[in-house]
Write an enzyme that holds these catalytic residues in place. Structure first.
Site, short mmCIF file in Angstrom:
data_model
loop_
_atom_site.label_atom_id
_atom_site.label_comp_id
_atom_site.label_asym_id
_atom_site.label_seq_id
_atom_site.Cartn_x
_atom_site.Cartn_y
_atom_site.Cartn_z
CD GLU A 41 -2.81 1.13 2.45
OE1 GLU A 41 -2.75 0.20 3.27
OE2 GLU A 41 -3.57 2.10 2.56
NE ARG A 266 3.69 -8.18 10.89
CZ ARG A 266 3.04 -7.53 9.91
NH1 ARG A 266 2.06 -8.10 9.28
NH2 ARG A 266 3.38 -6.31 9.58
CE LYS A 276 2.88 0.09 5.07
NZ LYS A 276 2.44 -0.06 3.67
P1 ATP Z 1 2.38 -2.14 8.10
O1 ATP Z 1 1.71 -2.99 9.13
O2 ATP Z 1 3.79 -1.81 8.37
O3 ATP Z 1 1.57 -0.91 7.73
P2 ATP Z 1 1.30 -3.53 5.86
O4 ATP Z 1 1.18 -4.99 5.93
O5 ATP Z 1 0.06 -2.76 6.03
O6 ATP Z 1 2.46 -3.08 6.82
P3 ATP Z 1 1.57 -3.37 3.06
O7 ATP Z 1 2.09 -2.27 2.24
O8 ATP Z 1 0.14 -3.70 2.96
O9 ATP Z 1 1.97 -3.04 4.53
O10 ATP Z 1 2.43 -4.68 2.83
C1 ATP Z 1 2.74 -5.18 1.57
C2 ATP Z 1 3.05 -6.64 1.69
O11 ATP Z 1 4.13 -6.85 2.57
C3 ATP Z 1 1.87 -7.41 2.25
O12 ATP Z 1 1.69 -8.58 1.49
C4 ATP Z 1 2.28 -7.72 3.65
O13 ATP Z 1 1.75 -8.94 4.08
C5 ATP Z 1 3.81 -7.80 3.54
N1 ATP Z 1 4.43 -7.47 4.81
C6 ATP Z 1 4.24 -6.35 5.54
N2 ATP Z 1 4.93 -6.41 6.71
C7 ATP Z 1 5.58 -7.60 6.70
C8 ATP Z 1 6.46 -8.25 7.61
N3 ATP Z 1 6.81 -7.70 8.77
N4 ATP Z 1 6.94 -9.47 7.27
C9 ATP Z 1 6.60 -10.04 6.09
N5 ATP Z 1 5.78 -9.48 5.20
C10 ATP Z 1 5.27 -8.27 5.48
MG MG Z 2 -1.53 -3.95 4.42
#
Ligand code: ATP
Ligand code: MG
Length: 569
Positions: A41, A266, A276
């Site tokens: 995102e 994760r 984020k």
């Molecule tokens: P945040 O919780 O930091 O806002 P998010 O999951 O909302 O992270 P996205 O931009 O939606 O952020 O993530 C893009 C991809 O990266 C998704 O498929 C998510 O599952 C993966 N991802 C995010 N954080 C992790 C992590 N700590 N370990 C592995 N994969 C991750």
């Molecule tokens: Mg997300």
């Protein structure tokens, strides 16, 4: 440097996801094709957790001759920005991956809308006119089923009409939502008639004012996967409970070649935060210098810190992919960069906190070039010439006036080696009127040129040095962990993760002196400052005013601290 944990480069591990994919390929599922996607995102910069997902998605596609799309999951107009889109692309490229296609969920808004119309037509979705509080009150609890909305049985034609008018902008935010008609008594909350669309009169960074209804992530994601013919939709474990909805949508709207969602744990890393929202807070409150502050767990921060893409990929391969949540020790990330830099970084001498040494028996005005070994562990790396003269600089903490028992470096009356140069013996300590040591007077032994005594006598320490008149100045930024506790989020009530910031995560040394060969160093150069650690040239550098970042120390000092702590406990 020798590292005890050093192990051979890890081969690509076969994890449970690679196992599933191999089985699917073998069974001819998805026509024997592998299609993945990385779906960020664009509401922040990528962090080391994303790197795990990137390595996995791009990795399995590459290994199976498949495709991996970079899909911006930009369905929420409120927090997204093109700055993030550009940064995300830079980071993925820098990590060493290239996407098969650059796509945006917002490009599917029309097709997603048509999917929703299809669901309504099948009697599987309805426009609900309860407000958000009422919907919440109808949802039930883990032990009680939810209640149907009074609008649940609206006729299809009325739903179609209302949904079209929602799109047309007739209603204010929150007046209606589109919901899936599934099961208000489901033990899984995600199946209790989840919201699919909401009204949001907000401009979108790509579609502008074209839309005032926006799809929910749970609706957009599986259908975007289907539109891109993704075969394996890999995501983190928090989406496990959403899988029944993923499958429900796919089964009701997609004819064949249905994508399948597979969840993995994760990456959690101690001594840092990875949400984020929290990283944005650090940036916005000026607690770090930006998303690329070298203390940030972001890809851009790690890059500026001096991490290589290879070290990050190596780290991701070492931690592997599994279904069980765990916390990885920050030291593992440092291990990967240390090992990589041990191979690739040339050795140089830099004095971070200089102390002047005058060799009283060295001819005034004389300068000689000594041959310094580039890599004591690798003779093939050769030597370089470094100027040596009567006035030198050594590290302030390599001298102690009253050395404790196990201090083998310089003290009055003691002889030590200057790396690849000469043995010197300290004869006199000069102090200023405050009692601060300002200079050491030493004598050198001309017979020890090159750093060895012909009579076989030994010294217990070898110090690095620079020639005072030839050394070039530099600012050195010593970075340490951003948080001083393992779990910065674990805070007592009334406190936040910000209360756990490490007050000494950055120390700036303005008066460092480097061997002259570094005068032409440019941003991005990575070197080992002998005995001190790995450093890289920061983009803040200007001609004649170099700035170096410490990437990582030579050894894991945190492990020693915690060892000591546990021993004393
Ligand atoms: P945040 O919780 O930091 O806002 P998010 O999951 O909302 O992270 P996205 O931009 O939606 O952020 O993530 C893009 C991809 O990266 C998704 O498929 C998510 O599952 C993966 N991802 C995010 N954080 C992790 C992590 N700590 N370990 C592995 N994969 C991750
Ligand atoms: Mg997300």
């Amino acid at each position: 440097m020798r590292n005890e944990h050093l192990s051979a480069a890890a081969p690509a591990p076969v994890d449970f996801i690679r196992g599933i994919i191999a089985d699917d390929m073998g069974a001819g599922k998805h026509h024997g094709r592998v299609g993945t996607r990385f779906p960020p995102e664009p509401n922040g910069y990528l962090h080391i957790g994303h790197a795990k997902s990137i390595c996995l998605n791009f990795g399995v596609a590459e290994e199976n001759g498949g495709t991996c799309n970079l899909r911006f999951d930009d369905t929420n107009p409120a927090k997204e920005d093109v700055e993030y889109v550009t940064a995300i692309k830079d980071d993925v490229r820098w990590l060493g991956f290239s996407w098969s296609a650059e796509l945006y969920a917002s490009d599917y808004f029309e097709r997603l809308y048509q999917f929703a119309v299809q669901l309504i037509g099948k009697g599987l979705a309805y426009v609900d006119s309860l407000n958000a509080d009422e919907i919440r009150a109808h949802r039930g609890t883990p032990t009680e089923p939810g209640r149907n909305s009074p609008y649940r049985d609206r006729p299809v034609a009325e739903n179609l009409d209302l949904f079209a008018r929602m799109r047309g902008g007739e209603f204010p935010d929150g007046a209606h939502v589109l919901r899936a008609k599934i099961d208000m008594a489901s033990p899984n909350f995600n199946m209790r008639d989840p919201t699919l669309y909401r009204i949001r009169h907000a401009a979108h960074h790509r579609t502008g004012d074209a839309w005032c209804i926006y799809p929910m992530y749970d609706f957009a994601h599986p259908l975007s996967d289907a539109l891109e013919r993704i075969t394996h939709s890999l995501c983190t474990l928090e989406f496990e409970d959403h899988r029944p909805l993923y499958d429900w949508l796919v089964n009701n709207l997609v004819e064949d070649d249905k994508p399948q969602q597979i969840e993995f744990a994760r990456l959690n890393l101690n001594y840092t935060v990875m949400s984020k929202r929290k990283l944005l807070q650090l940036v916005q409150q000026g607690l770090v210098s930006g998303w690329d502050d070298p203390r940030m767990p972001t890809i851009t921060g790690l890059r500026r810190r001096g991490y290589t893409p290879e070290s990050i990929r190596d780290f991701c391969s070492r931690i592997g992919v599994a279904k069980k949540e765990n916390v990885i020790d920050y030291a593992q990330l440092e291990h990967s960069i240390r090992e990589d830099l041990n191979r690739r970084a040339s050795r140089v001498m830099a004095v971070l906190r200089p102390l002047k040494v005058v060799l009283t028996n060295y001819p005034e005005g004389q300068v000689e070039e000594v041959d310094v070994i580039n890599n004591p562990e690798d003779p093939s790396a050769g030597t370089r010439r470094v100027p040596f003269s009567r006035e030198l600089l050594i590290e302030r903490d390599d001298f102690l006036e009253n050395p404790p028992k196990k201090f083998f470096r310089l003290s009055q009356g003691r002889e030590v080696r200057l790396r690849c140069a000469y043995f010197i013996t300290c004869t006199e300590v000069i102090k200023d009127h405050c009692g601060e040591i300002v200079e050491l007077r030493c004598v050198y032994d001309p017979a020890t040129r090159g750093g060895d005594a012909p009579d076989g006598r030994r010294v217990k320490a070898t110090l690095h040095w620079v020639s005072a008149a030839h050394a070039i100045p530099a600012e050195v930024r010593l970075y340490d962990r951003l948080f001083s506790v393992e779990d910065p989020d674990g805070v007592a009530s009334g406190k936040t993760f910000l209360d756990n910031l490490n007050p000494s995560s950055l120390e700036i040394l303005a008066g460092a002196k480097l061997e002259p060969g570094l005068a032409s160093a440019t941003p991005g150069l990575r070197v080992q400052f002998e005995r001190l650690g790995y450093f890289c040239v920061d983009p803040d550098s200007r001609p004649g005013a170099l700035v170096f970042n410490r990437t990582v120390s030579l050894r894991d000092t945190w492990a020693r601290i915690s060892e000591k702590a546990s021993r004393s406990a």
